[in-house]
Design a protein around this motif. Structure first.
Motif, PDB file in Angstrom:
ATOM      1  N   GLU B 105       0.928  -1.105   0.025  1.00  0.00           N
ATOM      2  CA  GLU B 105       0.119   0.127   0.063  1.00  0.00           C
ATOM      3  C   GLU B 105       0.957   1.296  -0.042  1.00  0.00           C
ATOM      4  N   PRO B 107       1.277   5.457   0.997  1.00  0.00           N
ATOM      5  CA  PRO B 107       0.544   6.362   1.594  1.00  0.00           C
ATOM      6  C   PRO B 107       0.025   7.359   0.624  1.00  0.00           C
ATOM      7  N   ASP B 108      -1.006   7.829   1.109  1.00  0.00           N
ATOM      8  CA  ASP B 108      -2.011   8.734   0.365  1.00  0.00           C
ATOM      9  C   ASP B 108      -1.217   9.818  -0.131  1.00  0.00           C
ATOM     10  N   ARG B 109      -0.403  10.401   0.583  1.00  0.00           N
ATOM     11  CA  ARG B 109       0.323  11.613   0.459  1.00  0.00           C
ATOM     12  C   ARG B 109       1.356  11.570  -0.849  1.00  0.00           C
ATOM     13  N   GLU B 111       1.014   9.063  -3.123  1.00  0.00           N
ATOM     14  CA  GLU B 111       0.220   8.951  -4.296  1.00  0.00           C
ATOM     15  C   GLU B 111       0.059  10.284  -5.118  1.00  0.00           C
ATOM     16  N   TYR B 112      -0.590  11.206  -4.261  1.00  0.00           N
ATOM     17  CA  TYR B 112      -0.802  12.599  -4.770  1.00  0.00           C
ATOM     18  C   TYR B 112       0.276  13.286  -5.311  1.00  0.00           C
ATOM     19  N   SER B 252      -3.223   4.322  -9.351  1.00  0.00           N
ATOM     20  CA  SER B 252      -2.998   5.470  -8.480  1.00  0.00           C
ATOM     21  C   SER B 252      -4.224   6.003  -7.958  1.00  0.00           C
ATOM     22  N   VAL B 253      -4.261   7.457  -7.986  1.00  0.00           N
ATOM     23  CA  VAL B 253      -5.628   8.054  -7.332  1.00  0.00           C
ATOM     24  C   VAL B 253      -6.290   8.670  -8.368  1.00  0.00           C
ATOM     25  N   ARG B 256      -9.915   9.969  -8.454  1.00  0.00           N
ATOM     26  CA  ARG B 256     -10.321  11.072  -7.572  1.00  0.00           C
ATOM     27  C   ARG B 256     -10.352  12.488  -8.226  1.00  0.00           C
ATOM     28  N   GLN B 293      -6.385  18.742  -2.934  1.00  0.00           N
ATOM     29  CA  GLN B 293      -6.533  17.758  -1.825  1.00  0.00           C
ATOM     30  C   GLN B 293      -5.295  17.204  -1.337  1.00  0.00           C
ATOM     31  N   PRO B 295      -2.919  15.500   0.787  1.00  0.00           N
ATOM     32  CA  PRO B 295      -3.041  15.066   2.281  1.00  0.00           C
ATOM     33  C   PRO B 295      -1.581  15.507   2.945  1.00  0.00           C
TER      34      PRO B 295
END
Lengths: 179, 382
Positions: B105, B107-109, B111-112, B252-253, B256, B293, B295
């Motif tokens: 996995e 981390p979200d940051r 990915e962004y 990826s993201v 969104r 967005q 994070p």
């Protein structure tokens, strides 16, 4: 016809603003500044407190280098025997073939002793075929130049400072140095 | 229905005793308009191209074979050098392949930030394309405008990753380190200027009458044919077929963000140009949304600096590169080096349609057609 004229107007407007505020730099005559994170050629750092290199010749950078551009060997540290230094081993011989180096920065990432940095040096062309094979004194020289220019703090020390600052901000007392 | 590429006459067999009216013309590998070291042998009848034989391999470095001898974390450097105009996109494709195999996995940051950097890289890549397309069509000015924007993006890349082109910034499971503290200010500074740069390089070239008459209706290709040749990316979308991996199979993201997939009409050279220009605006839209967005949190891989040993098995991922769909097929035998790594390079597959695209065009258009393919030889030859 109209669109071509629009394009010409754009060129004309840019010429006028360009005369006032040029974007080009006269590169070889005028030094181009690099960003703080710029990765130039790798260099070895110098521990000013004990006046010896940080490098212990452990060769972890060499094992992780994708191009095998480095070679090194270690020796017993005479200063450790005298009790001046905590480093039991010290680098004896170190050479980087900068022609092979691809400036990836993996060596810096994997170094456990803050001993190698990506300096800001990038204009190192030579006339001799092997002129870019730099040895230990030359590497330390580049490293010292980089350390002076950027007020270098070892990354592990920096990370610790940051962690302590974060803890202090969170209201916890800063821990002693044993982690 | 689609025309199969092998319906064209076989060069080796039939050209040996060619008609004296046909002339053999060698173009490249050092020709400046081949965008690298691509060589093609053209058979021309007067000003008409009868046939073309592409020669690739001048820049062959054996990247795929080299990957078998490097550890997983070292391979990122090799992917930087494959498509050397879209470095971040390439790194992303490789990292995603290993992550898929390991079930990691991200981390979200991280990915962004990956999406932001990839989309900026797409803008930089298309800006280079717009400039060189202008040069191919005979306009010297657009390259000055587009390179200015590209230079700004590269300055940001240098501030973030430390290198303008060969970043080595994405890691398996995250990023090398977090972006600098002033990243948001840098982006706020960059985005309006970059949008202006994109608009200027669009305004100066896209609807210019000379440029239009030079590119419109030159070597059109239908969507059916394009699919038969395996074209992807702007080459396929220019034919009116809406296919974008970011929409068709979001990785990826990308799911969104709100963005459109620009689609052309005729599949001619000008449509390919227009699609790329419109894509830049969409990429800027994605970057703006991602910045809003973005994070907080960790960016580094949970693995740290541990040696990466994916479980034995295989994984295939695809991603949308500036030039089309990149595919990375990775086979692992459980050791620290991949057993096999195969890349489906978009520009190599796009180049396969060259013979069809150049058939029956004018010799003077060959440079424009090749330019509209937007190949990167580092990726074609690997």
């Amino acid at each position: 016809m109209l669109e071509s004229l629009k394009g010409m107007m754009l060129t004309l407007a840019s010429t006028v603003t360009g005369l006032r505020r040029p974007v080009t730099q006269q590169y070889p005559k005028q030094a181009t500044p690099v960003k703080p994170r710029f990765m130039g050629f790798p260099a070895l750092t110098w521990d000013g407190e004990i006046s010896e290199p940080y490098c212990t010749g452990c060769m972890v950078c060499i094992r992780n280098c994708p191009t095998q551009c480095m070679s090194a060997s270690m020796m017993d540290n005479p200063k450790h025997a005298d009790g001046d230094s905590s480093r039991r081993k010290i680098v004896d011989y170190f050479e980087i073939n900068l022609n092979r180096c691809i400036l990836c920065g993996i060596c810096v990432e994997y170094c456990n002793f803050d001993a190698i940095v990506m300096s800001h040096e990038h204009e190192m062309s030579t006339y001799a075929r092997n002129g870019d094979r730099v040895d230990l004194p030359a590497l330390l020289e580049i490293g010292k130049k980089y350390q002076d220019a950027t007020d270098w703090i070892p990354p592990t020390v920096l990370a610790k400072q940051k962690a302590d600052a974060a803890k202090a901000a969170a209201g916890e007392p800063a821990e002693a140095s044993d982690n | 229905m689609s025309t199969q590429p092998d319906t064209l006459p076989d060069i080796q067999a039939e050209r040996v005793d060619a008609q004296p009216v046909e002339m053999l013309l060698n173009m490249g590998p050092q020709h400046p308009s081949t965008h690298g070291v691509f060589r093609m042998v053209l058979w021309v009848d007067g000003e008409k191209i009868v046939d073309v034989e592409p020669h690739i391999g001048y820049l062959h470095r054996g990247s795929e074979k080299l990957c078998e001898g490097e550890q997983y974390h070292q391979i990122v450097t090799l992917f930087d050098r494959m498509d050397y105009i879209g470095n971040f996109n390439n790194e992303l494709a490789y990292c995603m392949a290993v992550e898929k195999l390991m079930g990691l996995e991200v981390p979200d940051r991280a990915e962004y930030l990956r999406v932001i950097l990839c989309e900026l890289n797409r803008v930089a890549s298309h800006l280079l394309y717009v400039g060189t397309m202008g040069l191919d069509a005979g306009a010297m000015t657009p390259v000055m405008f587009s390179f200015r924007g590209r230079e700004r993006v590269q300055a940001l890349f240098e501030a973030v990753s430390g290198a303008r082109m060969m970043h080595n910034y994405f890691r398996i499971g995250g990023l090398k380190e977090d972006v600098p503290d002033n990243f948001v200010e840098l982006m706020n500074e960059l985005m309006p200027i970059l949008r202006e740069d994109v608009e200027q390089s669009d305004r100066i070239l896209t609807f210019n009458e000379i440029f239009l008459s030079r590119l419109k209706d030159v070597s059109p290709i239908t969507a059916d044919e394009a699919i038969a040749f395996g074209l992807t990316g702007p080459m396929l979308r220019a034919c009116g077929y809406e296919y974008d991996v970011r929409k068709a199979q979001p990785y990826s993201v990308y799911d969104r963000f709100d963005f459109e997939v620009p689609v052309g009409l005729d599949g001619d050279c000008w449509d390919r140009h227009w699609v790329r220009v419109q894509e830049m605006y969409q990429s800027l839209r994605i970057v703006e949304q991602a910045m809003e967005q973005l994070p907080d949190g960790p960016v580094a891989s949970p693995l740290g600096r541990r040696l990466i040993r994916p479980p034995a098995g295989e994984a295939y991922v695809r991603a949308e590169n500036p030039r089309g769909e990149i595919g990375v097929y990775l086979v692992s035998d459980g050791t620290d080096k991949p057993y096999r790594l195969k890349v489906r390079p978009p520009s190599f597959c796009n180049l396969s349609a060259l013979r069809r695209l150049l058939a029956d065009t004018w010799l003077a258009d060959s440079v424009v057609v090749l330019g509209s393919l937007d190949i990167v030889l580092g990726e074609v030859d690997r």
